[in-house]
Design an enzyme around this catalytic site. Structure first.
Site, PDB file in Angstrom:
ATOM      1  N   THR A  79     -15.370   1.201 -29.200  1.00 30.61           N
ATOM      2  CA  THR A  79     -16.636   0.794 -28.427  1.00 30.61           C
ATOM      3  C   THR A  79     -17.286   1.516 -27.619  1.00 30.61           C
ATOM      4  OG1 THR A  79     -15.510  -1.593 -29.263  1.00 30.61           O
ATOM      5  CG2 THR A  79     -16.365  -1.287 -27.282  1.00 30.61           C
ATOM      6  N   GLY A 118      -7.676   0.752 -25.585  1.00 30.51           N
ATOM      7  CA  GLY A 118      -6.411   0.174 -24.822  1.00 30.51           C
ATOM      8  C   GLY A 118      -5.224   2.048 -24.462  1.00 30.51           C
ATOM      9  N   GLU A 362     -12.420  -7.493 -32.544  1.00 28.98           N
ATOM     10  CA  GLU A 362     -12.397  -7.677 -33.778  1.00 28.98           C
ATOM     11  C   GLU A 362     -13.822  -8.273 -34.484  1.00 28.98           C
ATOM     12  OE1 GLU A 362     -10.247  -5.823 -36.290  1.00 28.98           O
ATOM     13  OE2 GLU A 362     -10.307  -4.721 -34.255  1.00 28.98           O
TER      14      GLU A 362
END
Lengths: 596, 596
Positions: A79, A118, A362
């Site tokens: 992303t 993350g 997701e």
């Protein structure tokens, strides 16, 4: 959490199950040990699986031992600030330079910065980066690259790398989410993950043929896992709320009688018992979907891939509905706990912030339901062309002529009612699309103008499937149970049907012969059923079998010491370390003395 | 925020307006200066007003100057660990000891600790405490006392006082919410706030007669303020989401065309435009309620208090529905902003945590709707006895015979449809209660068994009122406007009607002659209306006229520099102060070297 590449990467889906990742024991153990999201989550959840799935054997031999031994710490960056859902729109480029046999990674503008990964902010020293592959002046679309971003000795970002943390969020604040930008950063040619596409030394792009359908495997797996996660989250929330509601007492509806447990109020039962049912429904549906899917995988090896799009469409809407229902119902549990539910120590805010994030990542709720809707409309059109329907859409056949299904208030009849609703709503969408086309729109514009209805149709399809599967699986799994257990689980699945029938009276009145009197009967049965479930409510949440260490809730512990735990937690807050805070001397006292 | 005692205290409600507390300029200025909830909020919001409302002139002369000059800092403690809504159940006692002319405050058990009061944790040195007043062995119910809890010089808690902060919460974390317990803590007799009840030196309890109806004044005022606050919060959220949706681009529905602004997607318009309408609807309704009420207050001075219960019932359900709708719609705005909405810097999480708290405090959603329902059912029964109906319930008359209203799809017709729904649902509740009574239940049990339906009936009543008021007030206020402005505001109020008609097809099919074809028409009109509003969407949120300093959102600023601001905020996060965190040397490096 799982992500795009797991799905693109892990071809051998049954292998994932062998890893034990779906094990409830593992899930609960990890919950008890890691109270918060770990910055290493994507190392094992995405970095390692992507190496397995996207690398050649030679590449795996180089990277896997390093990753498995934690000599390097990785994450996965797809992303960007400006692009999430629309992968083709990613802006980061990897341009091949044949003279040095290197790819040059570039972040062309601010919106191209990688964002959200993350562990990227402060923890990882390697990263899988999705970038538009350019070679010989041609763009071949997004491809994954392994990129070292920090020095493994000093942990300093390498020259040409801009990396940092993205700042505070509603939840996931220990996840170390990061941003990443490249200033003409060079990596060896071999760092393109070459299992599915290669670039030769001279810059020739070579696509390795793959069975496209195989990628469905991990996609379905990830969504099955998410649906199951949501069942697990919701079970926690309702355990907390039901136990608290058995401790909490309020008001005095009758003089001279003690204050009732709030769980005795019908409105409280209405808020909470549907959460118990829904947790069961989602768990059974995710397991059913997985079992159906692995069965289909076996067929697939014989070349039959016909039902894969159906299962993919189903997994899309189940992901959307389970995350959305769970978020809303966790909040319902929190509301049912009044002010104390607002305390972090109840754990309900954290459960919500986790669940509501899954509604977006997701695959966003609306985007996924519209994917399912594409399949539903296509199926309707195929039916109109006389082609056979896939199993979960067999119900369309009964409704194609548009006539109402006759209402039958048995559980099986209600399930058929939901089928009729789904069929009716899909039919209404098809009608709307055709009307717009007749008025001169092209197909895509007609589709766009119908998207609000299409989202509703996909929801209706999903609800019909959940109702049927929950009912059928309950019957199947309780076949050998004692009459008592059977009766209670039957009550719970009936509750789910009645609850949703009452939520969807508009659709049922439209697409079945449901009458005003039928609605009154449904309502009365629903209310009576709440009372029947009441004596077993605490037992039903105890049966979820969460240890206090997993629930981490002042309101939900097994021993019911609600007020004691609230006070114990309050006393631990850093503000209570000293009886008088520095701020008194610094600000409050001068203010009281008129000196501020 | 406002609270129980403001309502019991401030008799001269018009006086509150004179203070300028409802001024939008003040509201916006304070928003820009105080980014977070202040620990002094209850000093001015509750402590001072309660002194004004509950003290005798002599008491006021003592306490008001101290409080107004901030020589003392106060708060207001009513809620206990074990009791919120049910005030009669409060457990803290204040027992009069005639021998010393003192009250002895006592916290008899853990659940009796005061809990939640803002500013109580570390800031206040005085507190108004609600405690059960005992004298001569008789309990006279909860009464307010002024209690000094900390030394004004050292700020140390006084002997016999246990005070501290309650710990982290979903929001309001700067509000300094506290707990408070008493170990036989003595205060002078004069610290009972004696305007409405006195205890003489010898311990005789004297109730001062009051006009009970007057207390409705502040109760209605507080709720009007909350409804207006919710309009304000929602306007902020939708400003952020609409502006972001004009900047954000996604996907490529048509090849060779640029990615559309996400605001061009119908599903996005569906999520957001109802929020603009709802902010208008709630602001107009709160103003209308207040104006109606002050008109009634004038009548009241002539002794006519007949319509007060109606307005009180209305303010209850409006508080419940406005806080609930706003919470849900702020989340809808957040969802519409995808992952970036999850960032705190979007300000959407903070807006939600604020709004969702208001759903619980000052009267829980379910409790308030059931209060309204009591009034609705009572009115129905009075109608059955031939007594006249109050103005907002005039619609009941049309529906008493149970026949369906004929559907009319003009805006005025839709409003009448909502009246029919409300009447139908109240009627169904009355029928259910009577059925249970006929089956042998007492009234209270029959009421209990109908509470799920009663909550729905109160919601339907509230929705009907909002629809009518929003429609009427829009027409009235735009009477002198330009045709352009009039058209756009008419579109917004029509959108509200169509949106809710489509949300309530079940009820409209039951209680009006709405047909399948009517629903299709409503849907098509709704979709066409979204497209009509689209060109004005950004203008409409700009018209809310929030300065960037008030919105405090990376996504919602006037200049649209979304990605720049996201990055600027990220770079400010403490984790980015150093390129390498200490945790690398402490944990990560040893782990990589296999030493951990």
């Amino acid at each position: 959490m799982y992500g795009q590449i797991v799905r693109d990467g892990l071809v051998n889906v049954t292998g994932i199950e062998d890893l034990g990742l779906t094990s409830p024991v593992l899930q609960r153990t990890s919950d008890a040990f890691f109270k918060e999201i770990s910055p290493f989550l994507l190392h094992f959840g995405m970095f390692v699986p992507t190496i397995i799935g996207q690398c050649t054997p030679e590449q795996q031999a180089k990277w896997l031992p390093l990753a498995m031994d934690l000599k390097i710490i990785g994450t996965y960056a797809q992303t960007e600030l400006g692009h999430g859902t629309f992968i083709r729109g990613l802006e980061t480029t990897a341009t091949y330079d044949a003279s040095t046999e290197q790819f040059i990674l570039k972040t062309p503008k601010l919106s191209s910065y990688k964002w959200w990964a993350g562990g990227l902010g402060k923890t990882a020293n390697h990263c899988i980066v999705l970038a538009q592959l350019y070679t010989k002046g041609v763009c071949h679309g997004p491809h994954p690259f392994i990129v070292q971003i920090r020095d493994t000795e000093t942990h300093m970002p390498l020259p040409g790398i801009k990396v940092g943390e993205i700042g505070p969020k509603l939840g996931f604040n220990t996840a170390d989410n990061g941003f990443l930008g490249f200033e003409d950063f060079r990596i060896p040619r071999e760092n393109l993950m070459m299992k599915n596409a290669q670039v030769t030394k001279d810059g020739t792009y070579v696509k390795v043929a793959r069975h496209g359908k195989l990628t469905y495997g991990t996609m379905v797996f990830v969504r099955v896992m998410l649906v199951s996660d949501m069942a697990y989250c919701l079970a926690k929330a309702v355990t907390i709320a039901v136990r608290y509601s058995a401790v909490r007492r309020q008001s005095q509806p009758k003089p001279d009688q003690p204050e009732p447990q709030v769980l005795d109020y019908l409105t409280q039962q209405h808020k909470l018992f549907i959460c118990i049912s829904t947790a069961h429904a989602m768990k059974l549906t995710s397991t059913w979907l997985w079992n159906t899917f692995t069965g289909v995988l076996a067929d697939m090896r014989d070349g039959n891939t016909d039902t894969l799009p159906e299962l993919h469409a189903l997994s899309s809407c189940l992901k959307a509905i389970s995350t959305s229902d769970t978020s809303a119902l966790i909040e319902q549990c929190r509301f049912a706990c009044g002010g104390h539910g607002y305390m972090y120590s109840s754990n309900l805010p954290a459960l919500y912030s986790f669940a509501t994030a899954t509604r977006t990542y997701e695959g966003d709720y609306t985007v996924l339901l519209l994917q399912t809707a594409r399949f539903l409309v296509k199926s309707w059109e195929q039916m109109d062309e006389g082609k056979p329907l896939t199993p979960t859409l067999a119900y369309l056949e009964q409704s194609r002529n548009g006539s109402q299904v006759s209402w039958d208030d048995s559980p099986e009849g209600i399930v058929r009612g939901f089928d009729a609703v789904a069929a009716g709503r899909i039919g209404a969408c098809v009608k709307s699309i055709r009307k717009h086309i007749n008025n001169g729109m092209d197909y895509e514009d007609a589709w766009q103008m119908t998207t609000v209805q299409l989202v509703g149709a996909a929801e209706a399809h999903c609800r019909a499937v959940i109702c049927r599967v929950y009912r059928d699986e309950t019957a199947r799994l309780t076949a050998g149970c004692s009459p008592g257990v059977k009766a209670v689980l039957d009550q719970l699945s009936t509750l789910y049907l009645l609850y949703w029938a009452l939520e969807r009276t508009g659709d049922l009145l439209r697409f079945s012969s449901l009458s005003e009197r039928d609605i009154e009967n449904l309502q009365a049965r629903y209310e009576a059923l709440l009372l029947k479930i009441r004596p077993n409510a605490v037992g039903l949440v105890d049966a979820f079998d969460f240890r206090d260490e997993v629930l981490m809730s002042t309101l939900g512990s097994y021993d019911g010491r609600v007020y004691e735990r609230l006070m114990e937690e309050a006393l631990k807050t850093p503000l209570n370390r000293e009886p008088v805070s520095d701020s008194f001397h610094k600000y409050i006292k001068p203010m009281m003395q008129g000196k501020l």
